[in-house]
Design a protein around this motif. Structure first.
Motif, PDB file in Angstrom:
ATOM      1  N   SER A 113       0.847  -1.189   0.000  1.00 55.14           N
ATOM      2  CA  SER A 113       0.000   0.000   0.000  1.00 55.14           C
ATOM      3  C   SER A 113       0.887   1.244   0.000  1.00 55.14           C
ATOM      4  CB  SER A 113      -0.920  -0.001   1.227  1.00 55.14           C
ATOM      5  OG  SER A 113      -0.165  -0.041   2.420  1.00 55.14           O
ATOM      6  N   VAL A 114       0.261   2.378  -0.315  1.00 61.55           N
ATOM      7  CA  VAL A 114       0.992   3.639  -0.367  1.00 61.55           C
ATOM      8  C   VAL A 114       1.364   4.117   1.034  1.00 61.55           C
ATOM      9  CG1 VAL A 114       0.855   6.053  -1.115  1.00 61.55           C
ATOM     10  CG2 VAL A 114      -0.149   4.268  -2.503  1.00 61.55           C
ATOM     11  N   ARG A 115       0.536   3.763   1.994  1.00 63.76           N
ATOM     12  CA  ARG A 115       0.782   4.157   3.385  1.00 63.76           C
ATOM     13  C   ARG A 115       0.539   2.952   4.285  1.00 63.76           C
ATOM     14  NH1 ARG A 115      -4.013   3.871   5.613  1.00 63.76           N
ATOM     15  NH2 ARG A 115      -5.874   4.365   4.423  1.00 63.76           N
ATOM     16  N   GLU A 116       0.968   3.079   5.514  1.00 67.06           N
ATOM     17  CA  GLU A 116       0.752   2.017   6.500  1.00 67.06           C
ATOM     18  C   GLU A 116      -0.748   1.863   6.748  1.00 67.06           C
ATOM     19  OE1 GLU A 116       2.252  -0.945   8.879  1.00 67.06           O
ATOM     20  OE2 GLU A 116       3.522   0.469   7.807  1.00 67.06           O
ATOM     21  N   LEU A 117      -1.226   0.631   6.726  1.00 72.51           N
ATOM     22  CA  LEU A 117      -2.653   0.376   6.965  1.00 72.51           C
ATOM     23  C   LEU A 117      -2.985   0.556   8.441  1.00 72.51           C
ATOM     24  CD1 LEU A 117      -3.197  -2.878   4.864  1.00 72.51           C
ATOM     25  CD2 LEU A 117      -3.781  -0.551   4.219  1.00 72.51           C
ATOM     26  N   THR A 118      -4.193   1.038   8.704  1.00 71.04           N
ATOM     27  CA  THR A 118      -4.648   1.126  10.093  1.00 71.04           C
ATOM     28  C   THR A 118      -4.995  -0.273  10.575  1.00 71.04           C
ATOM     29  OG1 THR A 118      -6.982   1.391   9.530  1.00 71.04           O
ATOM     30  CG2 THR A 118      -5.647   3.416   9.674  1.00 71.04           C
ATOM     31  N   ASP A 119      -5.149  -0.435  11.884  1.00 66.92           N
ATOM     32  CA  ASP A 119      -5.504  -1.739  12.449  1.00 66.92           C
ATOM     33  C   ASP A 119      -6.841  -2.229  11.906  1.00 66.92           C
ATOM     34  OD1 ASP A 119      -3.178  -1.840  13.895  1.00 66.92           O
ATOM     35  OD2 ASP A 119      -4.080  -1.078  15.754  1.00 66.92           O
ATOM     36  N   GLU A 120      -7.798  -1.307  11.756  1.00 68.02           N
ATOM     37  CA  GLU A 120      -9.116  -1.672  11.228  1.00 68.02           C
ATOM     38  C   GLU A 120      -9.012  -2.169   9.785  1.00 68.02           C
ATOM     39  OE1 GLU A 120     -11.844   1.600  11.655  1.00 68.02           O
ATOM     40  OE2 GLU A 120     -11.460   1.755  13.811  1.00 68.02           O
ATOM     41  N   GLU A 121      -8.252  -1.457   8.950  1.00 76.44           N
ATOM     42  CA  GLU A 121      -8.076  -1.870   7.557  1.00 76.44           C
ATOM     43  C   GLU A 121      -7.366  -3.220   7.471  1.00 76.44           C
ATOM     44  OE1 GLU A 121      -7.599   2.527   5.470  1.00 76.44           O
ATOM     45  OE2 GLU A 121      -5.851   1.595   6.442  1.00 76.44           O
ATOM     46  N   HIS A 122      -6.395  -3.396   8.322  1.00 76.34           N
ATOM     47  CA  HIS A 122      -5.632  -4.645   8.378  1.00 76.34           C
ATOM     48  C   HIS A 122      -6.559  -5.813   8.712  1.00 76.34           C
ATOM     49  CE1 HIS A 122      -2.159  -7.173   9.562  1.00 76.34           C
ATOM     50  NE2 HIS A 122      -1.493  -6.372   8.749  1.00 76.34           N
ATOM     51  N   LYS A 123      -7.372  -5.642   9.738  1.00 69.78           N
ATOM     52  CA  LYS A 123      -8.321  -6.689  10.161  1.00 69.78           C
ATOM     53  C   LYS A 123      -9.348  -6.979   9.067  1.00 69.78           C
ATOM     54  CE  LYS A 123      -7.677  -8.018  14.493  1.00 69.78           C
ATOM     55  NZ  LYS A 123      -6.912  -9.237  14.591  1.00 69.78           N
ATOM     56  N   GLU A 124      -9.859  -5.931   8.440  1.00 70.47           N
ATOM     57  CA  GLU A 124     -10.863  -6.079   7.394  1.00 70.47           C
ATOM     58  C   GLU A 124     -10.303  -6.899   6.225  1.00 70.47           C
ATOM     59  OE1 GLU A 124     -14.416  -5.798   5.304  1.00 70.47           O
ATOM     60  OE2 GLU A 124     -14.027  -5.279   7.400  1.00 70.47           O
ATOM     61  N   LEU A 125      -9.085  -6.578   5.804  1.00 68.82           N
ATOM     62  CA  LEU A 125      -8.462  -7.331   4.713  1.00 68.82           C
ATOM     63  C   LEU A 125      -8.234  -8.787   5.106  1.00 68.82           C
ATOM     64  CD1 LEU A 125      -5.831  -4.847   3.257  1.00 68.82           C
ATOM     65  CD2 LEU A 125      -7.786  -5.814   2.074  1.00 68.82           C
ATOM     66  N   GLU A 126      -7.757  -9.011   6.331  1.00 73.78           N
ATOM     67  CA  GLU A 126      -7.536 -10.385   6.803  1.00 73.78           C
ATOM     68  C   GLU A 126      -8.836 -11.182   6.768  1.00 73.78           C
ATOM     69  OE1 GLU A 126      -5.721  -9.889  10.657  1.00 73.78           O
ATOM     70  OE2 GLU A 126      -3.698 -10.030   9.815  1.00 73.78           O
ATOM     71  N   ASN A 127      -9.915 -10.578   7.251  1.00 76.05           N
ATOM     72  CA  ASN A 127     -11.206 -11.276   7.296  1.00 76.05           C
ATOM     73  C   ASN A 127     -11.752 -11.570   5.900  1.00 76.05           C
ATOM     74  OD1 ASN A 127     -11.142 -11.270  10.094  1.00 76.05           O
ATOM     75  ND2 ASN A 127     -12.325  -9.382  10.264  1.00 76.05           N
ATOM     76  N   ARG A 128     -11.676 -10.582   5.014  1.00 78.44           N
ATOM     77  CA  ARG A 128     -12.203 -10.775   3.658  1.00 78.44           C
ATOM     78  C   ARG A 128     -11.442 -11.854   2.889  1.00 78.44           C
ATOM     79  NH1 ARG A 128     -15.433  -6.304   0.964  1.00 78.44           N
ATOM     80  NH2 ARG A 128     -16.089  -5.045   2.726  1.00 78.44           N
ATOM     81  N   PHE A 129     -10.122 -11.803   2.981  1.00 77.08           N
ATOM     82  CA  PHE A 129      -9.345 -12.788   2.238  1.00 77.08           C
ATOM     83  C   PHE A 129      -9.368 -14.169   2.897  1.00 77.08           C
ATOM     84  CE2 PHE A 129      -7.951  -9.165  -0.166  1.00 77.08           C
ATOM     85  CZ  PHE A 129      -7.760  -9.703  -1.432  1.00 77.08           C
ATOM     86  N   ALA A 130      -9.539 -14.226   4.200  1.00 71.43           N
ATOM     87  CA  ALA A 130      -9.686 -15.522   4.860  1.00 71.43           C
ATOM     88  C   ALA A 130     -10.952 -16.207   4.351  1.00 71.43           C
ATOM     89  CB  ALA A 130      -9.737 -15.350   6.374  1.00 71.43           C
ATOM     90  N   ALA A 131     -12.032 -15.456   4.225  1.00 75.07           N
ATOM     91  CA  ALA A 131     -13.282 -16.018   3.711  1.00 75.07           C
ATOM     92  C   ALA A 131     -13.131 -16.395   2.238  1.00 75.07           C
ATOM     93  CB  ALA A 131     -14.416 -15.010   3.887  1.00 75.07           C
ATOM     94  N   ARG A 132     -12.467 -15.552   1.485  1.00 75.59           N
ATOM     95  CA  ARG A 132     -12.305 -15.795   0.045  1.00 75.59           C
ATOM     96  C   ARG A 132     -11.492 -17.066  -0.236  1.00 75.59           C
ATOM     97  NH1 ARG A 132     -11.066 -11.107  -4.125  1.00 75.59           N
ATOM     98  NH2 ARG A 132     -11.648 -12.250  -5.976  1.00 75.59           N
TER      99      ARG A 132
END
Length: 181
Positions: A113-132
């Motif tokens: 990413s262009v900048r460091e991800l926030t904790d919320e964004e990090h968790k959201e990506l982990e959850n979405r890709f875990a399901a995918r």
């Protein structure tokens, strides 16, 4: 036999030992420490690779440096020294980590990413890709890359999902070039 095949066999043997003795998690932690030590300490690596230093001295050194680790870890390192395959340590550990992650339903991924991800964004990506990917968990590592202009690029194994502005611009450029031919 290729180095990758050999590394995979060592990793599978360690994995089986860990499963039999119910010490996979401890083995995983200790092997990660060994990997860091071997990769970040060039003097240690040169010592273990040096042809004029006897295997007995190298094994004694391994006992001293890695004392407190499980016998299986130390024995594996000594075996690698004996068989002149110490350069494969990182590869073996990577294969081992992959085997443990597969057994536990975990996948490792890198998000650019262009900048460091926030904790919320990090968790959201982990959850979405875990399901995918139908995994229990995705362990994301965030890498900052300002050349992306915007958006995200995610690498899971050999698969890359490119939703970056620079990736889209490259695709548009490629489409224009192929349309003009």
């Amino acid at each position: 036999m290729s180095d990758a095949v050999v590394a995979k066999r060592y990793a599978e043997a360690l994995f089986q030992l860990g499963k039999e003795k119910a010490t996979l998690d401890k083995l995983l932690d200790e092997l990660r420490v060994v990997k860091k030590v071997v990769e970040h300490n060039q003097d240690l690596y040169r010592f273990l690779m040096h042809p004029r230093i006897t295997n007995d001295k190298k094994k004694q050194f391994i006992d001293e440096v890695f004392q407190g680790l499980q016998a299986n870890v130390i024995h594996t390192l000594k075996l690698l020294v004996e068989r002149h395959r110490i350069e494969m340590t990182s590869s073996i550990i990577d294969h081992f980590i992959q085997l443990v992650n597969d057994a536990n339903g975990i996948a490792e991924a890198t998000v650019y990413s262009v900048r460091e991800l926030t904790d919320e964004e990090h968790k959201e990506l982990e959850n979405r890709f875990a399901a995918r990917f139908r995994k229990k968990q995705i362990q994301l590592t965030n890498m900052v890359d300002s050349s992306l202009i915007g958006g995200l690029k995610i690498r899971i194994g050999n698969t890359i999902y490119d939703g970056t502005v620079s990736g889209k611009l490259k695709r548009i450029e490629r489409d224009i070039v192929t349309a003009n031919k």
